[in-house]
Enzyme design. Structure first.
Site, PDB file in Angstrom:
ATOM      1  N   GLY A 299       0.838  -1.190   0.000  1.00 52.60           N
ATOM      2  CA  GLY A 299       0.000   0.000   0.000  1.00 52.60           C
ATOM      3  C   GLY A 299       0.868   1.232   0.000  1.00 52.60           C
ATOM      4  O   GLY A 299       1.963   1.217  -0.513  1.00 52.60           O
ATOM      5  N   SER A 300       0.388   2.305   0.567  1.00 52.20           N
ATOM      6  CA  SER A 300       1.199   3.514   0.701  1.00 52.20           C
ATOM      7  C   SER A 300       0.317   4.714   0.959  1.00 52.20           C
ATOM      8  O   SER A 300      -0.863   4.731   0.619  1.00 52.20           O
ATOM      9  CB  SER A 300       2.038   3.805  -0.551  1.00 52.20           C
TER      10      SER A 300
END
Length: 773
Positions: A221-222
């Protein structure tokens, strides 16, 4: 593709075979050299006169810090895990060895490697050749001194440029066929199967694979926030990069600074085996990536020929499936090797995949997977162009022109105070009209399944696109602002609520859908900061490090209200839970109390209750809806009581006490002694997302999450950056740099990233090593 290092003998290693593209590169090789300057935490600043020298320094430094890691990944991408470790064990990503080997033997054929290499410009070839030579030089030195214990084994060998191509192609398909490893390996026509031929091991492998696919965006993710001049405290661009990536294996970031005087000066982080920067900054701009929600593959439902389940009907004509024999060397119980052949079936769209109960291959239908990134040979050129960009426009133009970004969004800022978002990646060209005509609406859009019996349902081809069958960049979402853009793994829709990005193909971005908790947190926090003044570097750092559990603001008041008035006969049993919830600070800090653990358990249980929200999602108010637990509804109250009781039992079973703190539970032990780690599950709206697995004594071991952190802004002289690599620079537990940044991260100590010559040479830990062929 690379010649053997002269002057070094590797005992116990087999002689290298002639590589497919060796003839293409022999004339390009020349001696290489680099200067490696190490600063605090062992971060290398590598300077060379040209790409081959730079690659040499990168490969050498990387092998000093992560030899065993890369050697292990090289075994994986060569399809040799069964040969060295046996077929029934699993990779670090919990992929079955045999299934993994079959995938990579199929993916990385000699022809595929040669085609990829031939497509690379000279600069990229030189970087890769240098990397190989530098890595092999370090390997030779470490072999003489004694290899690190984790890889003092026969499977460690010199690498070739083919190995770097294999590693790159592995990264490309992470968003596509790589998610279907077990389904790919298990695909067999029904006529050759025993009743379903799904034994208990295969069922378990498929269950693990299904869970892994669901975790893909979580593990990779981020968050990213790009603030423009209208909102930043200094009137310039300001970037927060907070990618959430695995803490080990082939997706573990490495921090470095790369310089070719007069041509390249870029600092940031890169994935294993890549001789360039993926996320970072240079003199003019800073950027980050977030895993996108776009689709990078499609499934095609094949209508089978009634006479032969290995033939399919296309436009009314019977077409034979392709058959490719793949052979995997498998280690036997007595240590000998046995070649195990397997037939891989494919249609014109791609390989057949089989997932019992989901994607069945029977006598009527089969499913074939087409991965858009299989033809993406532009990825390395893309990042190298971004690394060299001398303006935001040049940066943006490179992404438009090359279209090499595989499965991530891009956010960037420049010194002038512009903030850019691009949801430009390699996406199948299938618009909403075609999707409606060619897919079953009951399937939805989580998996795109097209009709494989009609050619008209294949991907459209645009002359504007860099690759046949993908969307051109002009038809993908992008936004340039002077206030802000942000992203946390949702669609492109609400990057900035003042300018919604709408009406794109469902394969690219879907609007009107509920936002994830992290995006809601970011938009809420930025809105609050905007109302009270400007955004500072400290504000961006706090978004990660204050560890607010955003979801608690939506439901904790109702939990406490329920505790105060609805417990009835369970009051005594639930008293410790309610006391802990009331005392909890609403954060995922090291000192946060056991109430956070109870909260996690309750929320997880309540996910299955569709009617739990008092205020349901409203597309007109996506930041603040849904919200509130509808405890006044009997079915919600009943489910909540059960969730609370289950949470009490789970906490007791784990051996946790009322005095337990979050830092006692969530740890990282990859470097030896456990280090307490703050942060927590992304689904709770914790920006500092951490994914864990069960460890010993009730602890949770971090396996993925906040990885490379950077906050970058600019002044009249250039970039001013602070950062951290949460899991540290080296994966070798014996290294001095295997836990130092992890300890700093645990203490929330950011480091100034030395970028200029003056800053580098003034660093207290400054050391220089010159390496040459």
């Amino acid at each position: 593709m690379s010649r053997a290092l002269p002057g070094f003998l590797f005992a116990g290693l087999s002689v290298a075979v002639v590589l497919p593209a060796q003839a293409l590169v022999a004339h390009e090789q020349k001696a290489a050299g680099a200067e490696i300057r190490r600063t605090g935490f062992g971060v290398p600043h590598i300077v060379a006169d040209d790409e081959r020298g730079l690659g040499y320094g990168i490969g050498y430094a990387y092998a000093q810090d992560n030899l065993c890691l890369l050697a292990n990944e090289v075994v994986t991408v060569n399809g040799e895990r069964s040969r060295y470790f046996g077929p029934d064990k699993a990779t670090l990503e919990q992929r079955n060895n045999m299934a993994s080997d079959l995938l990579f033997k199929w993916l990385n054929t000699p022809q595929a490697l040669a085609d990829f290499w031939k497509a690379q410009p000279a600069e990229i070839r030189h970087l890769m050749q240098g990397y190989v030579a530098g890595y092999n030089r370090s390997l030779a030195e470490q072999t003489t001194q004694g290899l690190p214990q984790p890889c003092a084994a026969e499977w460690v060998r010199p690498i070739s440029t083919d190995d770097l191509v294999r590693l790159t192609r592995r990264l490309l398909v992470e968003g596509g066929v790589g998610q279907f490893t077990e389904a790919f390996a298990g695909a067999k026509p029904p006529s050759t199967q025993k009743p379903l031929q799904v034994d208990s091991q295969q069922v378990q492998a498929l269950q693990l694979a299904a869970a892994r696919n669901e975790r893909f965006a979580l593990e990779r993710g981020s968050n990213a926030v790009a603030v423009g001049r209208d909102l930043s405290a200094n009137g310039r661009g300001m970037l927060l990069a907070n990618p959430h990536f695995p803490w080990g294996g082939g997706m573990r970031f490495y921090q470095m600074h790369l310089t070719i005087p007069g041509k390249l000066d870029v600092m940031g982080a890169a994935l294993p085996g890549l001789p360039l920067i993926n996320i970072g900054f240079n003199q003019h701009l800073a950027w980050s990536h977030t895993v996108d929600t776009s689709k990078h593959f499609t499934l095609h439902r094949l209508q089978l020929d009634p006479k032969d389940s290995t033939r399919y009907l296309l436009d009314g004509k019977s077409v034979a499936m392709g058959k490719q024999q793949v052979s995997v060397e498998v280690k036997q119980a007595d240590g000998t090797l046995k070649a195990v052949p397997r037939i891989i079936y494919s249609s014109k769209f791609g390989p057949v995949v089989q997932w019992p109960g989901k994607l069945d291959w029977d006598d009527k239908f089969a499913f074939s997977l087409r991965d858009a990134n299989l033809k993406n040979d532009r990825v390395l050129q893309q990042w190298y162009a971004m690394d060299q960009a001398d303006s935001l426009k040049a940066f943006q133009d490179s992404v438009h022109r090359i279209q090499g970004i595989p499965w991530v969004n891009t956010l960037a800022v420049d010194a002038k105070g512009q903030a850019l978002y691009m949801n430009i990646s390699v996406v199948p060209n299938v618009d909403a009209v075609k999707l409606a005509r060619c897919s079953d609406p009951r399937i939805g859009t989580e998996l795109i399944v097209l009709d494989g019996s009609r050619s008209e349902c294949n991907w459209d081809v645009s002359p504007e696109a860099a690759q046949a069958g993908i969307y051109p960049s002009s038809r993908q979402p992008q936004l340039l602002r002077t206030d802000f853009v942000q992203h946390s793994n949702d669609s492109a829709w609400m990057v900035n609520p003042a300018a919604p990005l709408k009406d794109f193909s469902p394969l690219i971005s879907q609007d009107g859908q509920p936002l994830g908790q992290r995006a809601r947190f970011a938009l809420d926090r930025l809105s609050s900061l905007e109302k009270t003044g400007k955004v500072s570097v400290e504000n961006l750092q706090a978004m990660v490090m204050d560890n607010e559990v955003y979801h608690a603001g939506q439901v904790l008041p109702d939990l406490l209200k329920f505790c105060a008035s609805e417990l009835g006969d369970d009051a005594a049993r639930l008293a410790p839970l309610c006391t802990a919830l009331k005392a909890w600070d609403g954060r995922a800090d090291l000192n946060s109390g056991i109430g956070f653990v109870y909260f996690q358990r309750i929320v997880t249980s309540m996910q299955a209750v569709a009617s739990r929200w008092r205020v349901v999602f409203d597309p007109q108010n996506p930041v603040h809806t849904p919200s509130g637990l509808a405890i006044e509804y009997p079915e919600v109250a009943t489910a909540l009581r059960a969730a609370m009781l289950a949470a009490v039992d789970e906490v007791a079973k784990a051996g946790l006490s009322a005095d337990t703190r979050w830092g006692d539970i969530q740890v990282s032990s990859i470097s030896g002694k456990p280090i307490p780690i703050h942060g927590g599950p992304a689904g709770l709206g914790i920006y500092n997302a951490m994914q864990t697995v069960a460890g010993r004594d009730g602890k949770r071991e971090v396996v993925s999450g906040t990885s490379y952190l950077q906050v970058v802004t600019f002044d009249e002289h250039g970039p001013k950056a602070q950062g951290l690599l949460a899991f540290s620079e080296s994966s070798n537990p014996q290294s001095a740099h295997s836990r130092d940044q992890t300890e700093a991260f645990s203490k929330k100590h950011w480091s100034v990233l030395p970028f200029t010559e003056q800053q580098i040479k003034a660093d207290p830990a400054y050391q220089v090593q010159v390496v040459k062929e």
